[in-house]
Each structure stands twice: as structure tokens, then as C-alpha cells.
Design a protein around this motif. Structure first.
Motif, PDB file in Angstrom:
ATOM      1  N   VAL A  85       0.872  -1.164   0.000  1.00 38.11           N
ATOM      2  CA  VAL A  85       0.000   0.000   0.000  1.00 38.11           C
ATOM      3  C   VAL A  85       0.910   1.214   0.000  1.00 38.11           C
ATOM      4  O   VAL A  85       1.770   1.349   0.874  1.00 38.11           O
ATOM      5  N   GLY A  86       0.743   2.086  -0.980  1.00 41.95           N
ATOM      6  CA  GLY A  86       1.570   3.282  -1.083  1.00 41.95           C
ATOM      7  C   GLY A  86       0.995   4.425  -0.284  1.00 41.95           C
ATOM      8  O   GLY A  86      -0.195   4.728  -0.387  1.00 41.95           O
ATOM      9  N   VAL A  87       1.830   5.045   0.546  1.00 42.06           N
ATOM     10  CA  VAL A  87       1.428   6.198   1.340  1.00 42.06           C
ATOM     11  C   VAL A  87       2.499   7.274   1.218  1.00 42.06           C
ATOM     12  O   VAL A  87       3.652   6.981   0.889  1.00 42.06           O
ATOM     13  N   ASP A  88       2.117   8.507   1.451  1.00 40.57           N
ATOM     14  CA  ASP A  88       3.059   9.618   1.490  1.00 40.57           C
ATOM     15  C   ASP A  88       3.118  10.146   2.908  1.00 40.57           C
ATOM     16  O   ASP A  88       2.096  10.262   3.577  1.00 40.57           O
ATOM     17  N   GLN A  89       4.314  10.469   3.352  1.00 35.15           N
ATOM     18  CA  GLN A  89       4.505  11.058   4.673  1.00 35.15           C
ATOM     19  C   GLN A  89       5.541  12.152   4.532  1.00 35.15           C
ATOM     20  O   GLN A  89       6.684  11.882   4.172  1.00 35.15           O
ATOM     21  N   ARG A  90       5.135  13.376   4.773  1.00 31.68           N
ATOM     22  CA  ARG A  90       6.024  14.541   4.701  1.00 31.68           C
ATOM     23  C   ARG A  90       6.784  14.606   3.366  1.00 31.68           C
ATOM     24  O   ARG A  90       7.987  14.833   3.331  1.00 31.68           O
ATOM     25  N   GLY A  91       6.072  14.356   2.295  1.00 39.69           N
ATOM     26  CA  GLY A  91       6.658  14.467   0.967  1.00 39.69           C
ATOM     27  C   GLY A  91       7.466  13.271   0.511  1.00 39.69           C
ATOM     28  O   GLY A  91       7.966  13.249  -0.605  1.00 39.69           O
ATOM     29  N   GLU A  92       7.610  12.258   1.338  1.00 42.36           N
ATOM     30  CA  GLU A  92       8.336  11.038   0.979  1.00 42.36           C
ATOM     31  C   GLU A  92       7.337   9.930   0.678  1.00 42.36           C
ATOM     32  O   GLU A  92       6.293   9.834   1.326  1.00 42.36           O
ATOM     33  N   SER A  93       7.672   9.059  -0.273  1.00 39.37           N
ATOM     34  CA  SER A  93       6.801   7.952  -0.648  1.00 39.37           C
ATOM     35  C   SER A  93       7.252   6.666   0.034  1.00 39.37           C
ATOM     36  O   SER A  93       8.442   6.348   0.049  1.00 39.37           O
ATOM     37  N   TYR A  94       6.287   5.951   0.581  1.00 42.35           N
ATOM     38  CA  TYR A  94       6.561   4.681   1.247  1.00 42.35           C
ATOM     39  C   TYR A  94       5.588   3.634   0.738  1.00 42.35           C
ATOM     40  O   TYR A  94       4.450   3.937   0.409  1.00 42.35           O
ATOM     41  N   GLY A  95       6.047   2.397   0.718  1.00 44.27           N
ATOM     42  CA  GLY A  95       5.194   1.260   0.431  1.00 44.27           C
ATOM     43  C   GLY A  95       5.160   0.387   1.672  1.00 44.27           C
ATOM     44  O   GLY A  95       6.213   0.049   2.214  1.00 44.27           O
ATOM     45  N   LEU A  96       3.991   0.053   2.142  1.00 40.47           N
ATOM     46  CA  LEU A  96       3.842  -0.801   3.314  1.00 40.47           C
ATOM     47  C   LEU A  96       3.526  -2.209   2.827  1.00 40.47           C
ATOM     48  O   LEU A  96       2.467  -2.437   2.237  1.00 40.47           O
ATOM     49  N   LEU A  97       4.455  -3.162   3.044  1.00 43.10           N
ATOM     50  CA  LEU A  97       4.235  -4.539   2.626  1.00 43.10           C
ATOM     51  C   LEU A  97       3.180  -5.173   3.512  1.00 43.10           C
ATOM     52  O   LEU A  97       3.304  -5.164   4.743  1.00 43.10           O
ATOM     53  N   ILE A  98       2.162  -5.723   2.890  1.00 40.58           N
ATOM     54  CA  ILE A  98       1.072  -6.376   3.603  1.00 40.58           C
ATOM     55  C   ILE A  98       0.866  -7.756   3.009  1.00 40.58           C
ATOM     56  O   ILE A  98       1.386  -8.065   1.935  1.00 40.58           O
ATOM     57  N   ASP A  99       0.082  -8.586   3.697  1.00 42.60           N
ATOM     58  CA  ASP A  99      -0.195  -9.926   3.185  1.00 42.60           C
ATOM     59  C   ASP A  99      -1.307  -9.913   2.148  1.00 42.60           C
ATOM     60  O   ASP A  99      -1.239 -10.610   1.140  1.00 42.60           O
TER      61      ASP A  99
END
Length: 143
Positions: A85-99
Motif C-alpha cells: 500500500v503506497g502512502v506519502d509522509q512529509r513528501g516522501e513515498s513509502y510502500g507498506l508490505l502487507i499480506d
């Protein structure tokens, strides 16, 4: 931080649901940018075990966080490829690995409860409350 809409019943919050280690989590829909299958992860030397790596997603460098490691759970051994799941936090992009990704739920905002005292401490540090569903507890992930 959730997407809230007013109805005749009151404020409603929308969540994208995800399963991590058999536990149902809800991510505020307003924080979710993408849902994708991570491909070609590049490991980051000397990064903590929670960082699965980085990848290029449509021209953006995305840091991928292994949510199983973040929650202190063992690696999945079911042979299924993880989703992210892709999220943005303070202008940075993160992907949270989920099942597994679930559906979008609209829940009354007033049904959200504080973290129960018996909630696993590893989950409690990432939780922004819970919703009690039919026979299941959805932990709201504080992105």
C-alpha cells in the motif's frame, strides 16, 4: 486524518482494509496513494530489518517497509507474493508490505474506540484506535 463524510447518522470514516499476519488493519483512505505488487526490490545496505528495500514506482523512489517485521511477526511462509500500500509522509513515498488487501469500509466515526489495554504492545504502538466489527477487531493503522 481519515476521510470523513457527514450523513444523517453522523460523521463517517473510510478505511482501506489490509491483513497482516491474520490481523485486520484499516488505513485511512485519505492517506492511501496506491495499491501495488512490489517488483524488483533493491536491498538497502545497513538498513534496519524493517526496511525491505527501495523500488521505482512510476518514476518515484519508494522506500518499502515490511509491516510483518515492524510488528515483530515472522516472515510469511504461505508462498503468496506480498502486496504493498503506497502512502506519502512529509513528501516522501513509502510502500507498506502487507499480506492481503481487503475492501474499503465506511464506518461511523463514533464507533472508533481507543486501543484496548490488552492489545498486543507491538500493534498498540502503531494503532490509532480500533473498530469492533462482526466477530473481528480492525486496528486502525496510524500512518
Amino acid at each position: 486524518m481519515t476521510s470523513k463524510t457527514e450523513t444523517s447518522e453522523g460523521a463517517m470514516a473510510e478505511y482501506v482494509t489490509a491483513v497482516i499476519g491474520g490481523q485486520l488493519f484499516g488505513l485511512p483512505i485519505s492517506r492511501v496513494q496506491d495499491v501495488f505488487m512490489p517488483e524488483r526490490l533493491t536491498r538497502v545496505p545497513l538498513a534496519s530489518s524493517e526496511i525491505a528495500g527501495v523500488l521505482n514506482l512510476r518514476g518515484r523512489i519508494v522506500t518499502v517497509v515490511d509491516m510483518r517485521a515492524r510488528l515483530g511477526l515472522p516472515k510469511a511462509d504461505d508462498g503468496q507474493l506480498p502486496m504493498a500500500v503506497g502512502v506519502d509522509q512529509r513528501g516522501e513515498s513509502y510502500g507498506l508490505l502487507i499480506d492481503q488487501i481487503g475492501e474499503v469500509l465506511r464506518l461511523p466515526d463514533d464507533s472508533r474506540e481507543d486501543n484496548p489495554v490488552n492489545l498486543d504492545p507491538r500493534m498498540a504502538k502503531l494503532a490509532g484506535g480500533v473498530h469492533r466489527l462482526d466477530g473481528q477487531l480492525m486496528v486502525v493503522l496510524d500512518v
